[in-house]
Design a protein around this motif. Structure first.
Motif, PDB file in Angstrom:
ATOM      1  N   ASP A 229       5.088   4.557  -5.299  1.00 59.18           N
ATOM      2  CA  ASP A 229       4.357   4.706  -4.032  1.00 59.18           C
ATOM      3  C   ASP A 229       5.231   4.467  -2.806  1.00 59.18           C
ATOM      4  O   ASP A 229       4.732   4.319  -1.691  1.00 59.18           O
ATOM      5  CB  ASP A 229       3.157   3.742  -3.989  1.00 59.18           C
ATOM      6  CG  ASP A 229       2.091   4.116  -5.002  1.00 59.18           C
ATOM      7  OD1 ASP A 229       1.924   5.327  -5.243  1.00 59.18           O
ATOM      8  OD2 ASP A 229       1.453   3.209  -5.566  1.00 59.18           O
TER       9      ASP A 229
ATOM     10  N   CYS B 169       3.011   4.450   0.643  1.00 56.31           N
ATOM     11  CA  CYS B 169       3.636   5.040   1.847  1.00 56.31           C
ATOM     12  C   CYS B 169       3.396   6.549   1.821  1.00 56.31           C
ATOM     13  O   CYS B 169       4.319   7.350   1.643  1.00 56.31           O
ATOM     14  CB  CYS B 169       5.136   4.744   1.859  1.00 56.31           C
ATOM     15  SG  CYS B 169       5.499   2.993   1.922  1.00 56.31           S
ATOM     16  N   ASN B 170       2.129   6.932   1.973  1.00 57.10           N
ATOM     17  CA  ASN B 170       1.796   8.362   1.912  1.00 57.10           C
ATOM     18  C   ASN B 170       1.622   8.916   3.329  1.00 57.10           C
ATOM     19  O   ASN B 170       2.050   8.303   4.307  1.00 57.10           O
ATOM     20  CB  ASN B 170       0.531   8.578   1.072  1.00 57.10           C
ATOM     21  CG  ASN B 170      -0.609   7.682   1.536  1.00 57.10           C
ATOM     22  OD1 ASN B 170      -0.626   7.245   2.689  1.00 57.10           O
ATOM     23  ND2 ASN B 170      -1.543   7.385   0.657  1.00 57.10           N
ATOM     24  N   LEU B 171       0.973  10.057   3.451  1.00 55.90           N
ATOM     25  CA  LEU B 171       0.837  10.700   4.766  1.00 55.90           C
ATOM     26  C   LEU B 171       0.041   9.848   5.753  1.00 55.90           C
ATOM     27  O   LEU B 171       0.220   9.956   6.958  1.00 55.90           O
ATOM     28  CB  LEU B 171       0.170  12.073   4.609  1.00 55.90           C
ATOM     29  CG  LEU B 171       1.015  13.132   3.875  1.00 55.90           C
ATOM     30  CD1 LEU B 171       0.191  14.386   3.630  1.00 55.90           C
ATOM     31  CD2 LEU B 171       2.261  13.482   4.676  1.00 55.90           C
ATOM     32  N   ALA B 172      -0.837   8.982   5.217  1.00 56.31           N
ATOM     33  CA  ALA B 172      -1.652   8.146   6.103  1.00 56.31           C
ATOM     34  C   ALA B 172      -0.906   6.879   6.535  1.00 56.31           C
ATOM     35  O   ALA B 172      -1.394   6.105   7.341  1.00 56.31           O
ATOM     36  CB  ALA B 172      -2.946   7.759   5.385  1.00 56.31           C
ATOM     37  N   PHE B 173       0.287   6.668   5.974  1.00 57.25           N
ATOM     38  CA  PHE B 173       1.046   5.451   6.263  1.00 57.25           C
ATOM     39  C   PHE B 173       1.778   5.619   7.598  1.00 57.25           C
ATOM     40  O   PHE B 173       2.502   6.574   7.808  1.00 57.25           O
ATOM     41  CB  PHE B 173       2.065   5.226   5.123  1.00 57.25           C
ATOM     42  CG  PHE B 173       2.818   3.931   5.223  1.00 57.25           C
ATOM     43  CD1 PHE B 173       2.252   2.750   4.778  1.00 57.25           C
ATOM     44  CD2 PHE B 173       4.111   3.887   5.735  1.00 57.25           C
ATOM     45  CE1 PHE B 173       2.954   1.542   4.844  1.00 57.25           C
ATOM     46  CE2 PHE B 173       4.827   2.694   5.806  1.00 57.25           C
ATOM     47  CZ  PHE B 173       4.230   1.519   5.354  1.00 57.25           C
ATOM     48  N   ASN B 174       1.568   4.681   8.523  1.00 61.88           N
ATOM     49  CA  ASN B 174       2.210   4.847   9.841  1.00 61.88           C
ATOM     50  C   ASN B 174       2.966   3.602  10.282  1.00 61.88           C
ATOM     51  O   ASN B 174       3.112   3.328  11.458  1.00 61.88           O
ATOM     52  CB  ASN B 174       1.162   5.243  10.907  1.00 61.88           C
ATOM     53  CG  ASN B 174      -0.017   4.289  10.911  1.00 61.88           C
ATOM     54  OD1 ASN B 174       0.064   3.192  10.348  1.00 61.88           O
ATOM     55  ND2 ASN B 174      -1.105   4.715  11.533  1.00 61.88           N
ATOM     56  N   SER B 175       3.445   2.822   9.293  1.00 59.08           N
ATOM     57  CA  SER B 175       4.149   1.572   9.645  1.00 59.08           C
ATOM     58  C   SER B 175       5.605   1.593   9.207  1.00 59.08           C
ATOM     59  O   SER B 175       6.136   0.577   8.753  1.00 59.08           O
ATOM     60  CB  SER B 175       3.452   0.378   8.982  1.00 59.08           C
ATOM     61  OG  SER B 175       2.065   0.524   8.999  1.00 59.08           O
TER      62      SER B 175
ATOM     63  N   ARG C  93       0.856  -1.210   0.000  1.00 59.55           N
ATOM     64  CA  ARG C  93       0.000   0.000   0.000  1.00 59.55           C
ATOM     65  C   ARG C  93       0.879   1.242   0.000  1.00 59.55           C
ATOM     66  O   ARG C  93       2.021   1.203   0.473  1.00 59.55           O
ATOM     67  CB  ARG C  93      -0.970  -0.003   1.187  1.00 59.55           C
ATOM     68  CG  ARG C  93      -0.317  -0.124   2.533  1.00 59.55           C
ATOM     69  CD  ARG C  93      -1.313  -0.633   3.566  1.00 59.55           C
ATOM     70  NE  ARG C  93      -0.667  -0.768   4.871  1.00 59.55           N
ATOM     71  CZ  ARG C  93      -0.695   0.171   5.811  1.00 59.55           C
ATOM     72  NH1 ARG C  93      -1.322   1.317   5.597  1.00 59.55           N
ATOM     73  NH2 ARG C  93      -0.097  -0.033   6.972  1.00 59.55           N
TER      74      ARG C  93
END
Length: 534
Positions: A375, A335-341, A333
């Motif tokens: 991405d 790795c944008n601003l919503a990515f937290n992993s 998925r």
């Protein structure tokens, strides 16, 4: 020859070799380099080449080298000196292969009055000014115009008495169309200056165009592409296009003969003797093979199991591949601003490192090159993209210390061969942005249309900047001029290989989606499209 003269000649030779690769030596640095070379009286040239190659891999702040920079590399090389034979073989394979980060590629501009290219000197800011955006289009246009001006159909003979205007393919500047009657050839950038209305724009003016009845050549005609159009100016001021196509391609050797001594690719300039020597070595390097996998989802167990199968297979063959090219996306998925992993992705890169180091032959004899996908984590979606962030790859580097992390796109020089790598879902976006359906006369294969577009445009991503932003001052990093030998386009679409006008182009496919990958033998330019059985 006296000792003094021999020392002076050695100094001159070393300085010249470093300069060819873009380095300038301070006096103490030159002494340090010569001291290293003098340790190998029988193989001074090879020692010097090895030293320069190793320096090239360092992340240097400046091309002017001081003593410390040389000392650091020399100490690394001397550590390995105890095992003479292995070092020699590693040295030869390392000189064969050079990975070039596109942010380090020199920028050239064409001077249409003097008819020469000149190199931009000084820093290139990442955040450009408005003038830099205009320069991006101007430079693209000038590059193709100078190429077109040498084409036999478009260059008018000096003593032109027999040729009538109707036979002439001479390009008319758009500004000069006013008052012209009859058939004319114009060249320009397709632009949408008003909503829904398309214009053709060159350096002099713009004219509205009507493409509704135009006969077109192969390729995707999208906004921002540069075309050559034949037609006539109607009384309402619109240019009615009868036939149009991309500017004709120029043979690689022709381009090279005109830019003698200029390093467009970024791999350093080679003398004729050196080129001949390397091309001989390249022909003999039949065992060298690159394995290219695109879309390696580290967070997907199934994808990692499939990767383990591929690595096991290559670990057990007689001659292991010399290079594995792993392209992103490295996560299933974005790795944008919503990515937290990010921390779990970091440890997944570490697991990839463990997987490689567990296969001892691959770890010792193969190189691994990792290129970010569209991405993946990074400062932005703008092209070119810098290498993967240091935080993510630190654990992997502990397991595979000689792994290479480069930009997207990036370039490889293998002996004399020039290879361009680009990971972008380009085909889907080109088809979506196409202004007219592609011609089916020569081919109906979308990948072949894509290859025709990027090679004729001499640019990896001729999409509108609104669809794919590009750092204005680094647009030259996406150029394909002179044409490289091979273009590897990592794309989510199905794997394909296509040889176009002598240029080998292929898409290895999306490994995590459909288990496809590719093997490439650079010495013969053969592509083997492969897949794991599901």
């Amino acid at each position: 020859m006296g000792l003094g003269a021999a020392a002076a000649a050695a100094k001159k030779k070393a300085q010249r070799r470093f300069k060819l690769r873009g380095f300038t030596l301070k006096v103490d640095a030159l002494d340090e380099a010569l001291a290293f070379v003098s340790r190998f009286p029988e193989a001074e040239d090879e020692a010097l080449d090895l030293l320069i190659d190793e320096i090239d891999k360092e992340s240097l702040k400046s091309s002017i080298l001081d003593r410390d920079a040389i000392q650091r590399v020399v100490s690394l090389l001397l550590e390995a000196e105890s095992a003479v034979e292995p070092t020699a073989s590693v040295a030869s394979s390392r000189t064969a292969l050079r990975v070039i980060d596109v942010f380090l590629v020199p920028r050239f501009r064409y001077d249409s009055i003097k008819r020469v290219f000149y190199e931009h000197t000084g820093k290139l800011p990442i955040h450009g000014e408005a003038g830099d955006k205009a320069a991006l289009y101007r430079d693209r246009f000038q590059l193709l115009l100078q190429r077109l001006s040498r084409d036999k159909y478009f260059s008018r003979p000096a003593f032109d008495t027999i040729m009538s205007d109707s036979d002439s393919y001479e390009i008319t500047p758009i500004q000069s169309l006013i008052g012209c009657t009859g058939r004319r050839w114009i060249m320009g950038v397709i632009s949408q200056l008003e909503e829904g209305h398309f214009f053709l724009e060159d350096l002099t003016a713009a004219v509205p165009i009507d493409l509704s009845s135009a006969k077109i050549t192969s390729g995707f005609f999208v906004e921002n592409t540069i075309i050559v159009a034949e037609g006539e100016l109607l009384s309402n001021g619109t240019f009615q296009v009868n036939t149009c196509g991309f500017p004709p391609l120029e043979d690689r050797d022709t381009s090279l003969s005109l830019i003698m001594g200029l390093d467009f690719f970024g791999g350093g300039i080679l003398s004729t003797e050196e080129t001949l020597r390397l091309s001989g070595l390249e022909k003999n390097a039949v065992n060298d093979m690159f394995v290219i996998l695109s879309d390696i989802w580290l967070d997907n167990d199934e994808a990692m199991e499939k990767l383990a199968v591929v690595l096991d297979g290559y670990n057990s063959v007689e001659v292991v591949p010399s290079l594995f090219i792993l392209m992103g996306n490295f996560c299933s998925r974005p790795c944008n601003l919503a990515f937290n992993s990010f921390s779990s992705l970091r440890s997944q890169f570490g697991k990839l490192g463990e997987m490689i180091s567990a296969r001892s032959r691959l770890k010792e004899q193969s190189r691994f090159l990792l290129i970010p996908g569209p991405d993946d984590a990074g400062p932005s979606k703008v092209l070119p993209r810098c290498a993967l962030p240091k935080y993510l790859i630190e654990e992997l580097q502990e397991h595979v210390p000689n792994a290479i992390f480069s930009s997207n796109p990036c370039r490889i020089k293998f002996y004399t061969q020039e290879i361009v790598l680009f990971r972008q879902d380009l085909l889907y976006r080109m088809r979506r942005s196409s202004l007219i359906p592609p011609s089916t006369e020569e081919t109906s294969d979308p990948f072949e249309h894509l290859v025709a577009t990027i090679t004729h445009q001499s640019h990896l991503c001729p999409l509108p900047l609104t669809v794919q932003p590009i750092i204005w001052n680094y647009d030259h990093c996406l150029r394909l001029y002179p044409t490289p030998h091979t273009i590897i386009l990592g794309d989510r679409s199905e794997q394909k290989a296509f040889k176009y006008t002598g240029i080998t182009c292929f898409n290895p496919g999306s490994f995590s989606n459909d288990s496809t990958f590719a093997a490439y033998r650079p010495s013969t330019q053969e592509v083997e499209l492969s897949a794991l059985e599901n």
